[in-house]
Design a protein around this motif. Structure first.
Motif, mmCIF file in Angstrom:
data_model
loop_
_atom_site.group_PDB
_atom_site.id
_atom_site.type_symbol
_atom_site.label_atom_id
_atom_site.label_comp_id
_atom_site.label_asym_id
_atom_site.label_seq_id
_atom_site.Cartn_x
_atom_site.Cartn_y
_atom_site.Cartn_z
ATOM 1 N N PHE A 10 0.874 -1.172 0.000
ATOM 2 C CA PHE A 10 0.000 0.000 0.000
ATOM 3 C C PHE A 10 0.905 1.213 0.000
ATOM 4 C CE2 PHE A 10 -2.763 -3.304 1.273
ATOM 5 C CZ PHE A 10 -4.016 -2.921 0.843
ATOM 6 N N GLU A 11 0.749 2.059 -1.010
ATOM 7 C CA GLU A 11 1.645 3.194 -1.201
ATOM 8 C C GLU A 11 0.873 4.466 -1.480
ATOM 9 O OE1 GLU A 11 4.452 4.766 -1.277
ATOM 10 O OE2 GLU A 11 5.676 3.140 -0.549
ATOM 11 N N ASP A 12 1.440 5.576 -1.022
ATOM 12 C CA ASP A 12 0.819 6.868 -1.273
ATOM 13 C C ASP A 12 1.678 7.744 -2.182
ATOM 14 O OD1 ASP A 12 2.856 7.346 0.571
ATOM 15 O OD2 ASP A 12 1.752 8.950 1.571
ATOM 16 N N ALA A 13 2.821 7.233 -2.642
ATOM 17 C CA ALA A 13 3.711 8.066 -3.446
ATOM 18 C C ALA A 13 4.263 7.280 -4.641
ATOM 19 C CB ALA A 13 4.865 8.573 -2.579
ATOM 20 N N GLU A 14 4.472 7.997 -5.712
ATOM 21 C CA GLU A 14 4.966 7.398 -6.947
ATOM 22 C C GLU A 14 6.276 6.632 -6.777
ATOM 23 O OE1 GLU A 14 4.852 6.269 -10.844
ATOM 24 O OE2 GLU A 14 3.274 7.377 -9.812
ATOM 25 N N PRO A 15 7.275 7.146 -6.058
ATOM 26 C CA PRO A 15 8.513 6.369 -5.902
ATOM 27 C C PRO A 15 8.273 5.006 -5.243
ATOM 28 C CG PRO A 15 8.898 8.632 -5.264
ATOM 29 C CD PRO A 15 7.413 8.484 -5.471
ATOM 30 N N GLY A 16 7.356 4.940 -4.309
ATOM 31 C CA GLY A 16 7.039 3.674 -3.651
ATOM 32 C C GLY A 16 6.352 2.698 -4.585
ATOM 33 N N MET A 17 5.482 3.201 -5.446
ATOM 34 C CA MET A 17 4.813 2.332 -6.416
ATOM 35 C C MET A 17 5.823 1.775 -7.415
ATOM 36 S SD MET A 17 1.268 4.376 -7.002
ATOM 37 C CE MET A 17 1.702 5.967 -6.338
#
Length: 134
Positions: free
Chosen positions: A78-85
């Motif tokens: 579960f991610e809230d930011a593009e770098p994490g995705m």
């Protein structure tokens, strides 16, 4: 904390390993989880202090999977930011975008999109999820 993710983690933790992979310093991450009353929920923590390359490199997620004893392909991030995705995809993990900003559109039930295949999955969690791929 992103409330839908917390609620999902509480439910899943009863039957599956759950962990935190955060780009913040370990001290800050643990302090935030303690203040929120969530430190006991997560047995595994990976932070920027534990890896050479942070997100969008897959290092944090791969280390978290290894610590939990779970194959990366069996993980859901579960991610809230593009770098994490991008990091989740690079690790071969499925991901769900959970917006952390109140001004973003919200939905109670998916579909939400998981990478790397982009095929829709349904995740029933209370709160914000997106309904389009990123």
């Amino acid at each position: 904390m992103i409330e839908p993710t917390v609620e999902f983690a509480r439910r899943v933790a009863k039957t599956h390993p759950v962990g935190v992979a955060s780009g913040g310093p370990r001290k800050n991450v643990l302090h935030s989880l303690e203040i929120a009353g969530l430190a006991a929920l997560f047995r595994w923590f990976v932070t920027a202090d534990d890896v050479v390359h942070g997100k969008p490199a897959p290092d944090m997620f791969l280390l978290a999977a290894k610590l939990m004893g779970v194959e990366p392909t069996q993980c859901l991030v579960f991610e809230d930011a593009e770098p994490g995705m991008r990091a989740a995809e690079a690790a071969g993990m499925k991901w769900v975008r959970v917006p952390s900003r109140k001004k973003r559109r919200t939905a109670r039930v998916g579909p939400v999109y998981a990478g790397p295949s982009g095929h829709p999955v349904r995740v029933r969690i209370p709160g914000p999820v997106t309904d389009r791929p990123y």
